[in-house]
Write a protein that holds these residues in place. Structure first.
Motif, mmCIF file in Angstrom:
data_model
loop_
_atom_site.group_PDB
_atom_site.id
_atom_site.type_symbol
_atom_site.label_atom_id
_atom_site.label_comp_id
_atom_site.label_asym_id
_atom_site.label_seq_id
_atom_site.Cartn_x
_atom_site.Cartn_y
_atom_site.Cartn_z
ATOM 1 N N HIS A 63 -12.462 13.618 -4.341
ATOM 2 C CA HIS A 63 -11.357 14.198 -5.247
ATOM 3 C C HIS A 63 -11.641 15.765 -4.668
ATOM 4 N N SER A 64 -12.055 16.255 -3.856
ATOM 5 C CA SER A 64 -11.975 17.655 -3.965
ATOM 6 C C SER A 64 -10.952 18.360 -2.796
ATOM 7 N N TYR A 102 -17.407 8.050 -13.509
ATOM 8 C CA TYR A 102 -17.415 8.023 -14.321
ATOM 9 C C TYR A 102 -17.063 7.026 -15.284
ATOM 10 N N ALA A 120 -13.448 13.893 -17.550
ATOM 11 C CA ALA A 120 -12.421 14.980 -16.850
ATOM 12 C C ALA A 120 -11.173 14.240 -17.002
ATOM 13 N N VAL A 125 -13.984 9.597 -10.731
ATOM 14 C CA VAL A 125 -14.571 10.701 -9.606
ATOM 15 C C VAL A 125 -16.074 10.487 -10.424
ATOM 16 N N ALA A 130 -18.549 15.326 -8.679
ATOM 17 C CA ALA A 130 -18.047 16.128 -10.080
ATOM 18 C C ALA A 130 -19.222 17.108 -11.012
ATOM 19 N N CYS A 131 -19.837 16.839 -10.534
ATOM 20 C CA CYS A 131 -21.060 18.004 -11.189
ATOM 21 C C CYS A 131 -21.054 19.273 -10.498
ATOM 22 N N THR A 135 -17.208 20.347 -12.404
ATOM 23 C CA THR A 135 -15.705 19.600 -12.971
ATOM 24 C C THR A 135 -16.068 19.525 -14.480
#
Ligand SMILES: Cc1cc2nc3c(=O)[nH]c(=O)nc-3n(C[C@H](O)[C@H](O)[C@H](O)COP(=O)(O)OP(=O)(O)OC[C@H]3O[C@@H](n4cnc5c(N)ncnc54)[C@H](O)[C@@H]3O)c2cc1C
Length: 436
Positions: A63-64, A102, A120, A125, A130-131, A135
């Motif tokens: 997702h980046s 998540y 988020a 994600v 995410a970490c 995020t």
């Protein structure tokens, strides 16, 4: 612009394990070109893979929006190591294996009466991914998701297993790790008791009122987001109120804005069925804090994202500047979101050491137009001490990016220590954290 390749495909709703799908990001706007793709099925296999590779990078749920995941060597999927989250006996910490979304973690926690302080905008994600990029959600009293990290387990660049706990001063360096320290196999997060949240949407808030009383608007509830296109001069306010806040019948008008007469999607023209329940109906934290439902495509799906974090005490100026450049960035913009993040301690957190206001931009997937618009707005916001999001696109010069984080030098040294041969390095890391 950093890390943007042109490509248009349909966004996926879920992390797919088809090799072809691993080679681009979620919106299909970035393509990875590794020499190989690997999916180790055990930690010893992963250790062997790392120790025997010249170059490699791990991939989360993709997702980046930049080439932080890019490698000329092996792209590693952690799906083969996935397991279930594990709550400790006291119910205050949860161990989360890489490859856990998540949404899945939240359901597990809710079943056990526990909760995270933040989510988020999307539950799809990957927790570790995410970490990795700092995020965040929104809330005056809530830090980034990485701010809750109390443990990181990883295979370092030398292939060794390392477990960092709260006793280790490097933990704060590894909480937002950019994939530069090793391949993370699990993180442990702090959790608390479950809580309920009501979500209300108001339309037509004047941006002058937002700039004039930032604390009054963004501090109106536990978590607040303002969506705007800047040029319109108005915003849509999403209020997420915890137990005890905004009780009773919501007012029809609030600060001149009008209570929405039905569910809304933040991106103009998109169907609201993709969004979490609004209208003030109380629900579990994880079904209200994200804007989007797990079963639906979040956001618009056809997009590029960028985000800039401004120290909270400069945010009113930032709003004025963004209104000024609004007409110039409007053709490339789908929607922008304003949120708050409380100061926290991970070295590379966007809120490292200071409360920030986050200005997010969902752009049309037209890379040249995005680059032009982003250059205009980032130039305007740079004098305010702006920091970019590690997982999104930016036009800010790498040395300027590096200078925004007081612990950037410590992070570079930690990366060099844990990955002395530079196996995890790629062009983006070379630019942001060049080796001496
Ligand atoms: C629709 C949408 C909404 C979003 N909303 C928000 C939001 O509300 N707030 C926000 O801050 N961001 C948001 N983002 C951005 C997103 O959360 C980040 O980009 C995050 O990094 C994505 O995690 P991922 O697993 O998909 O990362 P990936 O893109 O897969 O990877 C990101 C980085 O982490 C590294 N990495 C991943 N897993 C590992 C591992 N196991 N070991 C070592 N390195 C690893 C990768 O190498 C890469 O460098 C959003 C993105 C989308 C598409």
């Amino acid at each position: 612009m950093i890390g943007l390749a042109h490509r248009r495909t349909r966004a996926r709703t879920w992390h797919s394990e088809h090799v072809e799908d691993l080679l681009s990001n979620w919106s299909g706007t970035v393509t990875y070109t590794p020499a190989a793709v690997a999916r180790p099925s055990s930690v010893p296999e992963l250790q062997e893979l790392v120790a025997g590779s010249r170059r490699l990078r791990a991939r989360g749920s993709g997702h980046s929006f930049n080439l932080l995941t890019g490698t000329t060597g092996t792209l590693v999927s952690l799906a083969g190591l996935a397991g279930a989250p594990e709550l400790d006996a006291a119910g205050v910490r949860v161990r989360v294996p890489a490859g856990t979304a998540y949404g899945a973690l939240a359901r597990y926690l809710e079943e056990h009466g526990r909760a995270l302080p933040a989510m988020a905008s999307l539950p799809h994600v990957d927790v570790v991914g995410a970490c990795a990029t700092g995020t965040h959600g929104s809330g005056d009293g809530v830090g980034t998701l990485s701010g809750e990290v109390t443990g990181v387990e990883l295979v370092t660049g030398t292939g060794e297993l390392l477990s960092l706990t709260e006793e280790d001063p490097e933990l704060a360096g590894a909480a937002v790790h950019l994939g530069a320290l090793g391949v993370v196999t699990a993180v442990t997060l702090r959790v608390g008791p479950t809580y309920r949240v009501r979500q209300l949407v108001y339309e037509g808030l004047a941006l002058e009122d937002l700039a004039g009383d930032l604390d009054g608007v963004l501090g109106a509830a536990y978590s607040v987001s303002v969506f705007t296109t800047w040029a319109s001069g108005q915003g849509q306010v999403w209020i997420k109120a915890r137990d005890g806040q905004w009780v009773g019948e919501p007012p029809g008008r609030w600060r001149g804005a009008v209570l929405a007469d039905g569910p809304r999607h933040p991106v103009p023209g998109q169907p609201a069925e993709a969004c979490t329940v609004q209208g003030g109906l109380a629900g579990a934290w994880h079904e209200r804090l994200p804007h989007f439902r797990l079963e639906h495509t979040p956001s618009s799906g056809h997009e590029i994202q960028s985000e800039v974090f401004v120290p909270r005490d400069r945010a009113a100026e930032a709003i004025g500047l963004l209104q000024g450049v609004g007409p110039r960035i409007a053709p490339a913009l789908q929607v922008s979101e304003v949120r708050t993040v409380a100061a926290d301690s991970p070295w590379l957190s966007p809120a490292a050491g200071q409360d920030v206001v986050a200005f997010h931009f969902t752009w049309h997937p037209d890379a040249p137009a995005v680059e032009r618009a982003l250059a205009v707005l980032e130039l305007a916001l740079q004098p305010l001490g702006a920091r970019p999001h590690w997982g999104k696109v930016t036009t800010m010069a790498p040395e300027l990016v590096r200078s925004r984080w007081p612990r950037a030098g410590d992070f570079a040294a930690l990366a060099e220590r844990l990955d002395p041969q530079g196996r995890l390095r790629n062009d983006l890391l070379e630019a942001w954290f060049p080796r001496g």
